[in-house]
Enzyme design. Structure first.
Site, PDB file in Angstrom:
ATOM      1  N   CYS A 188      -3.432  -3.137   4.553  1.00 26.14           N
ATOM      2  CA  CYS A 188      -2.550  -4.192   5.073  1.00 26.14           C
ATOM      3  C   CYS A 188      -3.006  -5.594   4.701  1.00 26.14           C
ATOM      4  O   CYS A 188      -2.291  -6.561   4.942  1.00 26.14           O
ATOM      5  CB  CYS A 188      -2.472  -4.105   6.594  1.00 26.14           C
ATOM      6  SG  CYS A 188      -1.886  -2.525   7.162  1.00 26.14           S
TER       7      CYS A 188
ATOM      8  N   HIS B 100      -2.654  -9.353  12.354  1.00 23.07           N
ATOM      9  CA  HIS B 100      -2.031  -8.143  11.834  1.00 23.07           C
ATOM     10  C   HIS B 100      -1.649  -7.272  13.034  1.00 23.07           C
ATOM     11  O   HIS B 100      -2.462  -7.068  13.937  1.00 23.07           O
ATOM     12  CB  HIS B 100      -3.006  -7.401  10.915  1.00 23.07           C
ATOM     13  CG  HIS B 100      -2.546  -6.020  10.581  1.00 23.07           C
ATOM     14  ND1 HIS B 100      -1.296  -5.789  10.044  1.00 23.07           N
ATOM     15  CD2 HIS B 100      -3.121  -4.799  10.752  1.00 23.07           C
ATOM     16  CE1 HIS B 100      -1.135  -4.477   9.891  1.00 23.07           C
ATOM     17  NE2 HIS B 100      -2.214  -3.860  10.313  1.00 23.07           N
TER      18      HIS B 100
ATOM     19  N   GLU C 250       0.839  -1.194   0.000  1.00 19.01           N
ATOM     20  CA  GLU C 250       0.000   0.000   0.000  1.00 19.01           C
ATOM     21  C   GLU C 250       0.882   1.255   0.000  1.00 19.01           C
ATOM     22  O   GLU C 250       0.401   2.348   0.206  1.00 19.01           O
ATOM     23  CB  GLU C 250      -0.958   0.002   1.182  1.00 19.01           C
ATOM     24  CG  GLU C 250      -0.296  -0.045   2.537  1.00 19.01           C
ATOM     25  CD  GLU C 250      -1.287   0.175   3.649  1.00 19.01           C
ATOM     26  OE1 GLU C 250      -1.870   1.272   3.682  1.00 19.01           O
ATOM     27  OE2 GLU C 250      -1.462  -0.731   4.476  1.00 19.01           O
TER      28      GLU C 250
END
Ligand code: HMG
Length: 389
Positions: A113, A235, A81
């Site tokens: 993400c 994450h 990203e």
């Protein structure tokens, strides 16, 4: 009989410099406990002037190509990203720097993400269609927020490369997946901006809502019960988020959520993220690297993966650790990638943060700061020029 497909090799690279959170706290007067305990971060990787997602991605992938060759790789999926071009995939530069065969498809994927998990699942699908091929997944990002903003403490940079194929040596990716998408503005970066915009508390809530959503769908799709997982790779925008998310999931499922239960489930996934910082797409797979490098033998055990990308898209899936995986790990190289970083002081970090590449189309060599295998040598006529050492 269904094919066994998954992660055959995994390698990561991180940036040239490191800024300890003590230096950031010294500048902005924050009580260090907020960083060390409150968000669970010790330091963050800071890219040099001649580093970007391409040099990081190539550095992560080069050891994989050195070990396995490139004959079976027919696809490179580059997830990021922090894209450097609106048209050309950063993966094409990596393909060139690694000398991969011309008979390769290369593409870049984006959804904050979450992109690397999309890349991994697409890779599994491609290998299913043609089990003779391998897919190189590269997740590479530089996380950048405004100076003196709350997000500043959650920056970082790293790349993870994964080779996906049949009969994987590390982790078999299992069906089903739990999926969740919601249109939220918790974190975003318009094309004209270098640094992300974020609503910090909203982003944490959006992540927790997504965790509920993926788990609900995963259960409905017939996935493992929570109690069967050996560990959970979340994450990790900051490592405390993994603890928050797991507590939330345990409560949602009606289980007790004592600190020891949570630490057992996520503690060994945080060793790399706590010193690297947020690496966006790479973060959840740095969590896997940390788990495999630090845990006692996990052979045959399912690990849960919860991938969240702001905006937002999330996915939960199980990966079963393959017997004999320990003989294929890169623990020493991973420790060296972290240990070799050079400390930068606050003023040096700030200068790097404020630096931007010229946009006039002229000849602009970049200062030689990196000592790694690849560098961004400069810009020439709006083209990025890369060098392999
Ligand atoms: P903040 O406002 O600076 O911090 O923002 P805070 O006041 O919320 O404090 C943080 C924690 O430190 C709190 O703990 C405090 O109590 C504690 P909590 O209540 O949350 O458990 N604390 C202390 N602890 C010990 N000793 C002390 C002390 N002082 C306070 N002395 C925030 C923090 C993370 C919001 C900010 O850094 C931020 O905006 N970061 C960027 C956004 C982000 O990372 N969001 C995470 C979810 S979204 C996501 O994961 C996606 C993302 O990766 C992007 C993508 O998908 O592409 C970001």
């Amino acid at each position: 009989m269904s094919l066994s497909i998954g992660i055959h090799d995994l390698s990561f690279a991180t940036a040239e410099f490191v800024l300890p959170h003590t230096a950031l706290a010294g500048h902005n007067g924050t009580e260090i406990g907020k960083y060390h305990v409150g968000i669970g971060q010790e330091s963050m990787s800071v890219p040099a002037a001649d580093e970007d997602i391409v040099t990081l991605g190539a550095a992560a992938a080069a050891p994989i190509v050195a070990r396995h060759g490139s004959d079976l790789i027919r696809t490179v999926v580059f997830a990021t990203e922090s894209s450097i071009d609106q048209a050309k995939s950063a993966g094409v530069y990596v393909h060139s720097l690694l000398g991969l065969p011309s008979a390769t498809r290369v593409v870049e994927l984006k959804q904050a993400c979450y992109g690397a998990t999309a890349a991994l699942q697409f890779a599994v699908g491609l290998v299913h269609r043609d089990p003779a091929q391998q897919v190189l997944v590269v997740a590479s990002d530089v996380s950048k927020y405004e100076l003196d903003s709350p997000g500043e403490a959650t920056q970082g940079a790293a790349a993870v490369a994964m080779l996906v194929g049949v009969d994987p040596a590390l982790v078999r990716v299992e069906d089903p997946s739990g999926l969740f998408t919601a249109d939220v503005m918790d974190f975003w970066r318009p094309n004209y901006r270098d640094a992300a915009l974020v609503d910090g508390q909203e982003s944490i809530n959006a992540y927790l809502q997504a965790a509920e959503g993926v788990w609900k769908d995963y259960t409905e799709q017939g996935g493992h019960p929570l109690s069967e997982f050996a560990a959970f790779c979340y994450h990790q925008p900051f490592t405390k988020m993994a603890y928050k998310a797991h507590r939330h999931l345990l409560n949602y499922c009606g289980h007790g959520a004592g600190p020891d239960d949570i630490a057992r489930a996520v503690g060994q996934t945080t060793a790399y993220n706590t010193v690297i910082g947020n690496s966006y797409t790479a973060s959840v797979y740095l969590g896997l690297a940390s788990l495999l490098d630090h845990a006692d033998d996990l052979s045959g055990r399912p690990v849960g993966f919860l991938s969240y990308g702001s905006g937002s898209v999330a996915e939960f899936f199980a990966g079963t650790v393959v017997a004999g995986y320990r003989g294929h790990l890169r623990t020493q190289a991973h420790r060296e990638a972290i240990a070799r970083r050079r400390p930068v002081d606050y003023a040096g970090y700030r200068a790097l943060h404020e630096r931007s590449l010229p946009t006039d189309g002229g000849e602009h060599p970049t200062p030689e700061q990196t000592t790694g295998p690849f560098r961004l040598a400069g810009l020439s006529g709006h083209k990025r020029i890369y060098q392999r050492r």
